[in-house]
Design an enzyme around this catalytic site. Sequence first.
Site, mmCIF file in Angstrom:
data_model
loop_
_atom_site.group_PDB
_atom_site.id
_atom_site.type_symbol
_atom_site.label_atom_id
_atom_site.label_comp_id
_atom_site.label_asym_id
_atom_site.label_seq_id
_atom_site.Cartn_x
_atom_site.Cartn_y
_atom_site.Cartn_z
ATOM 1 N N GLY A 47 3.448 3.033 -3.090
ATOM 2 C CA GLY A 47 3.809 2.479 -1.783
ATOM 3 C C GLY A 47 3.671 3.421 -0.613
ATOM 4 O O GLY A 47 3.314 3.014 0.489
ATOM 5 N N GLU A 102 8.724 8.620 1.441
ATOM 6 C CA GLU A 102 9.004 7.351 0.757
ATOM 7 C C GLU A 102 8.583 6.165 1.615
ATOM 8 O O GLU A 102 8.579 6.250 2.843
ATOM 9 C CB GLU A 102 10.509 7.239 0.460
ATOM 10 C CG GLU A 102 10.894 7.670 -0.950
ATOM 11 C CD GLU A 102 10.503 6.644 -2.016
ATOM 12 O OE1 GLU A 102 9.590 5.832 -1.783
ATOM 13 O OE2 GLU A 102 11.116 6.671 -3.087
ATOM 14 N N ASP A 106 16.183 1.763 -0.520
ATOM 15 C CA ASP A 106 16.949 0.527 -0.641
ATOM 16 C C ASP A 106 18.322 0.870 -1.220
ATOM 17 O O ASP A 106 19.213 1.297 -0.503
ATOM 18 C CB ASP A 106 16.129 -0.432 -1.523
ATOM 19 C CG ASP A 106 16.689 -1.820 -1.562
ATOM 20 O OD1 ASP A 106 17.174 -2.296 -0.530
ATOM 21 O OD2 ASP A 106 16.630 -2.471 -2.635
ATOM 22 N N PHE A 155 13.243 -9.129 1.848
ATOM 23 C CA PHE A 155 12.123 -8.490 1.155
ATOM 24 C C PHE A 155 10.924 -8.412 2.102
ATOM 25 O O PHE A 155 10.569 -9.402 2.733
ATOM 26 C CB PHE A 155 11.759 -9.295 -0.093
ATOM 27 C CG PHE A 155 10.826 -8.563 -1.001
ATOM 28 C CD1 PHE A 155 11.311 -7.656 -1.930
ATOM 29 C CD2 PHE A 155 9.457 -8.765 -0.918
ATOM 30 C CE1 PHE A 155 10.450 -6.960 -2.763
ATOM 31 C CE2 PHE A 155 8.591 -8.080 -1.741
ATOM 32 C CZ PHE A 155 9.092 -7.171 -2.666
ATOM 33 N N ASP A 162 4.570 -3.795 -1.457
ATOM 34 C CA ASP A 162 3.886 -4.868 -2.179
ATOM 35 C C ASP A 162 4.826 -5.959 -2.640
ATOM 36 O O ASP A 162 6.039 -5.779 -2.743
ATOM 37 C CB ASP A 162 3.203 -4.289 -3.425
ATOM 38 C CG ASP A 162 4.217 -3.929 -4.509
ATOM 39 O OD1 ASP A 162 5.096 -3.079 -4.237
ATOM 40 O OD2 ASP A 162 4.162 -4.506 -5.609
ATOM 41 N N ARG A 168 -0.200 -4.640 0.062
ATOM 42 C CA ARG A 168 0.011 -3.260 0.493
ATOM 43 C C ARG A 168 -0.878 -2.905 1.676
ATOM 44 O O ARG A 168 -0.534 -2.063 2.506
ATOM 45 C CB ARG A 168 -0.317 -2.284 -0.643
ATOM 46 C CG ARG A 168 0.627 -2.349 -1.832
ATOM 47 C CD ARG A 168 0.348 -1.154 -2.753
ATOM 48 N NE ARG A 168 0.916 -1.296 -4.072
ATOM 49 C CZ ARG A 168 2.174 -0.986 -4.403
ATOM 50 N NH1 ARG A 168 3.000 -0.528 -3.486
ATOM 51 N NH2 ARG A 168 2.612 -1.130 -5.637
HETATM 52 P P1 IMP Z 1 15.742 1.937 -4.548
HETATM 53 O O1 IMP Z 1 16.035 2.620 -3.242
HETATM 54 O O2 IMP Z 1 15.872 2.818 -5.737
HETATM 55 O O3 IMP Z 1 16.534 0.664 -4.680
HETATM 56 O O4 IMP Z 1 14.248 1.444 -4.650
HETATM 57 C C1 IMP Z 1 13.338 1.477 -3.681
HETATM 58 C C2 IMP Z 1 12.043 0.984 -4.265
HETATM 59 O O5 IMP Z 1 12.086 -0.438 -4.485
HETATM 60 C C3 IMP Z 1 10.935 1.218 -3.281
HETATM 61 O O6 IMP Z 1 10.299 2.439 -3.519
HETATM 62 C C4 IMP Z 1 10.037 0.019 -3.500
HETATM 63 O O7 IMP Z 1 9.088 0.310 -4.492
HETATM 64 C C5 IMP Z 1 10.931 -1.083 -3.981
HETATM 65 N N1 IMP Z 1 11.338 -2.004 -2.885
HETATM 66 C C6 IMP Z 1 12.582 -2.127 -2.364
HETATM 67 N N2 IMP Z 1 12.615 -3.057 -1.393
HETATM 68 C C7 IMP Z 1 11.361 -3.526 -1.270
HETATM 69 C C8 IMP Z 1 10.750 -4.523 -0.378
HETATM 70 O O8 IMP Z 1 11.383 -5.142 0.491
HETATM 71 N N3 IMP Z 1 9.419 -4.715 -0.551
HETATM 72 C C9 IMP Z 1 8.671 -4.060 -1.486
HETATM 73 N N4 IMP Z 1 9.203 -3.132 -2.315
HETATM 74 C C10 IMP Z 1 10.539 -2.861 -2.215
HETATM 75 MG MG MG Z 2 8.430 3.026 -3.998
#
Ligand code: IMP
Ligand code: MG
Length: 178
Positions: A47, A102, A106, A155, A162, A168
């Site tokens: 990403g 990054e 999230d 989302f 993606d 992407r």
């Molecule tokens: P977290 O912070 O560990 O929950 O995960 C973040 C990862 O989840 C990111 O690196 C993305 O790959 C994926 N992700 C989280 N939200 C989204 C979104 O809205 N669209 C696409 N990928 C997302």
């Molecule tokens: Mg990611």
Amino acid sequence: MTPHLQPPVERVLFTEEQIAARIREVAAQISKDYQGRTLKLIGVLKGSIFFLTELARHLEVPVKVDFLAISSFSNKSGAPGVVRIAKDLDESIEGEDVLLVEDIVDTGFTLRYLLQTLAGRAPNSLAVCTFLDRNSRRIVQVRLDYRCFEIPDRFVVGFGLDYNQLYRNLGYVAVLKP
Ligand code: IMP
Ligand code: MG
């Protein structure tokens, strides 16, 4: 029409122009903060490559680039947060000024894992730059040194993000239709 030409977009959150302008601002701040040093950018595949490329082009300090890939999955009880490195860096980061790049932070599980792992490799410094921040969904607290945009709890796709590996390559960031 191929899917990426007509994505099911509900609304555009950030246009190409807004993204370009904001990345220039953040790059200027980073260039100022790291003046006189060499920066090692670490991109999290896949990403972040779109953002990292654009950011790197506007940095005014010497830059090195390396990548890693992670896979995250839920454990048996369905709880998120299990992360492992699927492809490691090519080179050591010992003694380097590292900026982890990054696409989105999230829950924070991924970033916490990466920070712990990289900190254990003795970099001179370790900071984080994220393109998007969905702070409302944070479960583990992580420090973000640079961030381009905060987004609502929807989302999103585009500019590296993606949905089932699609979208992407969109130049903008959009909320998909549910
Ligand atoms: P977290 O912070 O560990 O929950 O995960 C973040 C990862 O989840 C990111 O690196 C993305 O790959 C994926 N992700 C989280 N939200 C989204 C979104 O809205 N669209 C696409 N990928 C997302
Ligand atoms: Mg990611």
